[in-house]
Design a protein around this motif. Structure first.
Motif, PDB file in Angstrom:
ATOM      1  N   ASP A  42      -8.650   3.542   2.287  1.00 19.29           N
ATOM      2  CA  ASP A  42      -8.912   2.846   1.191  1.00 19.29           C
ATOM      3  C   ASP A  42      -8.286   3.253  -0.175  1.00 19.29           C
ATOM      4  N   ALA A  43      -7.737   2.336  -0.979  1.00 13.68           N
ATOM      5  CA  ALA A  43      -7.183   2.609  -2.081  1.00 13.68           C
ATOM      6  C   ALA A  43      -8.018   3.206  -3.125  1.00 13.68           C
ATOM      7  N   GLY A  44      -7.594   4.234  -3.821  1.00 12.58           N
ATOM      8  CA  GLY A  44      -8.501   4.936  -5.075  1.00 12.58           C
ATOM      9  C   GLY A  44      -8.244   4.115  -6.135  1.00 12.58           C
ATOM     10  N   ILE A  45      -6.802   3.638  -6.078  1.00 11.00           N
ATOM     11  CA  ILE A  45      -6.123   3.019  -7.189  1.00 11.00           C
ATOM     12  C   ILE A  45      -5.624   1.831  -6.854  1.00 11.00           C
ATOM     13  N   ARG A  46      -5.753   0.584  -8.055  1.00 11.75           N
ATOM     14  CA  ARG A  46      -4.995  -0.393  -7.713  1.00 11.75           C
ATOM     15  C   ARG A  46      -4.176  -0.849  -9.158  1.00 11.75           C
ATOM     16  N   LEU A  47      -2.913  -1.067  -8.850  1.00  5.93           N
ATOM     17  CA  LEU A  47      -2.133  -1.281 -10.141  1.00  5.93           C
ATOM     18  C   LEU A  47      -1.411  -2.686 -10.074  1.00  5.93           C
ATOM     19  N   SER A  48      -1.623  -3.240 -11.116  1.00  8.58           N
ATOM     20  CA  SER A  48      -0.670  -4.607 -11.319  1.00  8.58           C
ATOM     21  C   SER A  48      -0.467  -5.101 -12.608  1.00  8.58           C
TER      22      SER A  48
ATOM     23  N   GLY B 158      -4.090   7.137  -2.989  1.00 11.09           N
ATOM     24  CA  GLY B 158      -3.955   5.887  -2.067  1.00 11.09           C
ATOM     25  C   GLY B 158      -3.953   4.669  -3.238  1.00 11.09           C
ATOM     26  N   LEU B 159      -2.778   4.006  -3.094  1.00 12.53           N
ATOM     27  CA  LEU B 159      -2.470   2.954  -4.061  1.00 12.53           C
ATOM     28  C   LEU B 159      -2.183   1.713  -3.529  1.00 12.53           C
ATOM     29  N   GLU B 160      -2.725   0.709  -4.125  1.00 11.43           N
ATOM     30  CA  GLU B 160      -2.251  -0.551  -3.621  1.00 11.43           C
ATOM     31  C   GLU B 160      -1.804  -1.016  -5.009  1.00 11.43           C
ATOM     32  N   VAL B 161      -0.592  -2.120  -4.833  1.00  8.61           N
ATOM     33  CA  VAL B 161      -0.061  -2.545  -6.137  1.00  8.61           C
ATOM     34  C   VAL B 161      -0.048  -3.899  -5.691  1.00  8.61           C
ATOM     35  N   HIS B 162      -0.386  -4.877  -6.715  1.00  8.04           N
ATOM     36  CA  HIS B 162      -0.293  -6.430  -6.588  1.00  8.04           C
ATOM     37  C   HIS B 162       0.706  -6.767  -7.605  1.00  8.04           C
ATOM     38  N   SER B 163       1.438  -7.719  -7.078  1.00  8.63           N
ATOM     39  CA  SER B 163       2.447  -8.469  -7.862  1.00  8.63           C
ATOM     40  C   SER B 163       2.126  -9.044  -9.187  1.00  8.63           C
ATOM     41  N   ASN B 164       0.763  -9.532  -9.145  1.00  5.13           N
ATOM     42  CA  ASN B 164       0.288 -10.158 -10.200  1.00  5.13           C
ATOM     43  C   ASN B 164      -1.448 -10.109 -10.103  1.00  5.13           C
ATOM     44  N   ALA B 165      -1.967 -10.085 -11.015  1.00  3.85           N
ATOM     45  CA  ALA B 165      -3.637  -9.788 -11.177  1.00  3.85           C
ATOM     46  C   ALA B 165      -4.152 -10.859 -10.896  1.00  3.85           C
TER      47      ALA B 165
ATOM     48  N   VAL C  19       5.183   6.609 -14.056  1.00  2.00           N
ATOM     49  CA  VAL C  19       4.301   7.897 -14.282  1.00  2.00           C
ATOM     50  C   VAL C  19       2.935   7.322 -13.770  1.00  2.00           C
ATOM     51  N   LEU C  20       2.540   6.232 -13.963  1.00  2.22           N
ATOM     52  CA  LEU C  20       1.011   5.939 -13.251  1.00  2.22           C
ATOM     53  C   LEU C  20       1.053   6.043 -11.894  1.00  2.22           C
ATOM     54  N   LEU C  21       2.187   5.302 -11.469  1.00  4.47           N
ATOM     55  CA  LEU C  21       2.431   5.159  -9.821  1.00  4.47           C
ATOM     56  C   LEU C  21       2.340   6.539  -9.227  1.00  4.47           C
ATOM     57  N   GLU C  22       3.311   7.293  -9.714  1.00  2.00           N
ATOM     58  CA  GLU C  22       3.332   8.613  -9.094  1.00  2.00           C
ATOM     59  C   GLU C  22       2.043   9.487  -9.146  1.00  2.00           C
ATOM     60  N   ASN C  23       1.329   9.425 -10.184  1.00  2.00           N
ATOM     61  CA  ASN C  23       0.039  10.020 -10.393  1.00  2.00           C
ATOM     62  C   ASN C  23      -0.855   9.419  -9.410  1.00  2.00           C
ATOM     63  N   ALA C  24      -0.797   8.169  -9.239  1.00  2.00           N
ATOM     64  CA  ALA C  24      -1.930   7.145  -8.325  1.00  2.00           C
ATOM     65  C   ALA C  24      -1.530   7.670  -6.928  1.00  2.00           C
TER      66      ALA C  24
ATOM     67  N   HIS D 221       0.844  -1.250   0.020  1.00  2.00           N
ATOM     68  CA  HIS D 221       0.178  -0.076   0.064  1.00  2.00           C
ATOM     69  C   HIS D 221       0.870   1.134  -0.022  1.00  2.00           C
ATOM     70  N   TYR D 222       0.523   2.078  -1.036  1.00  2.00           N
ATOM     71  CA  TYR D 222       1.368   3.136  -1.010  1.00  2.00           C
ATOM     72  C   TYR D 222       0.592   4.639  -0.916  1.00  2.00           C
TER      73      TYR D 222
END
Lengths: 190, 88
Positions: A22-28, A183-190, A174-179, A16-17
């Motif tokens: 609650d995270a507004g964005i999830r990236l994977s 509030g951002l959650e990164v998942h190592s795989n989808a 770019v996506l991560l910095e703007n996210a 979680h970054y």
């Protein structure tokens, strides 16, 4: 064929970054099943007919709308070009009238989702991405940070972004910095 | 700001495109022996105040070449076609 490796393997660090809560964005990321470009000339649809049939598609489709079957997803990216994600080897359909190119090593899929996913996109591209304008099943070809990308609206708040592999890390950053502000959650795989 | 209605991608910001060239120029026949038509083709361009046909490339999109009719005075655009269809 050489194994397709992820260009994002060092970037996909789960966690979680940004602000707590609650995270507004999830990236994977997602490993593509195989990516093929079918290209032709004036008789493109005829030349591509047998390949389309094998993929369960009846037409080359329309611009800006993806076609999905159980074994493929196809994007009509130009009048005589189709981008197809499929695990099937389409190389056999290569002919004088149809140029089939394996792009499996050339694109990386970044998955962007979450309630603020559209807010993030609207910060990065000068296109209307409201739910009414950018609907489920639609796709856009545009640039993020001057890198050409294809953005596919998979669900109301789920998007897949195909990025050239060589630019995948910078696109991710770019996506991560703007996210982060959302509030951002990164998942190592989808 | 210029907004261009790409036949493939829809209405997009000018920043996705690059200007290519004057679309009114026609290449002389390859057996043309006079230097004048070649001089005009390679070097001489009009600089109209008003409507003009231009090639633009949708470089951050479908990567198609387009022919626009753009007003050089107002930046108004009244037509946009795929270059491959513009000569038909």
């Amino acid at each position: 064929m050489a194994e397709v490796l992820s260009a994002l393997s060092k970037k996909l660090v789960s966690g979680h970054y940004g602000p707590a809560g609650d995270a507004g964005i999830r990236l994977s990321g997602r490993r593509l099943r195989g990516l093929w470009q079918l290209a032709g000339w004036a008789n493109f649809e005829t030349a591509a007919a047998s390949a389309l049939e094998a993929l369960g598609l009846s037409t080359i489709g329309t611009f800006q709308s993806a076609q999905a079957t159980q074994i493929a997803c196809a994007w009509r990216i130009a009048p005589d070009k189709l981008l197809v994600e499929s695990a099937h080897d389409l190389g056999a359909f290569n002919s004088q009238d149809l140029a089939v190119l394996n792009l499996s090593h050339a694109r990386e899929a970044i998955i962007l989702s979450g309630p603020a996913a559209r807010d993030l996109l609207s910060q990065l591209i000068a296109i209307d991405v409201s739910p009414a304008a950018f609907r489920r099943g639609a796709f856009l070809q545009t640039g993020i940070h001057h890198v050409g990308v294809l953005i596919h609206c998979v669900e109301e708040t789920d998007f897949e972004i195909l990025v050239p592999t060589t630019w995948a890390e910078s696109g991710w950053e770019v996506l991560l910095e703007n996210a982060l502000p959302f509030g951002l959650e990164v998942h190592s795989n989808a | 700001m210029i907004r261009i209605n790409c036949p493939v991608c829809g209405l997009r910001n000018e920043t996705e495109f690059t200007y290519g060239a004057d679309a009114t120029v026609n290449r002389p026949a390859l057996d043309e022996q006079e230097t004048g038509p070649w001089l005009d083709y390679v070097f001489n361009r009009d600089n109209p105040r008003g409507w003009h046909k231009e090639y633009w490339h949708h470089v951050q999109g479908c990567r198609q070449w387009l022919v626009l009719e753009r007003n050089t005075l107002t930046h108004e655009i009244r037509g946009c076609r795929l270059a491959r269809e513009a000569g038909e």
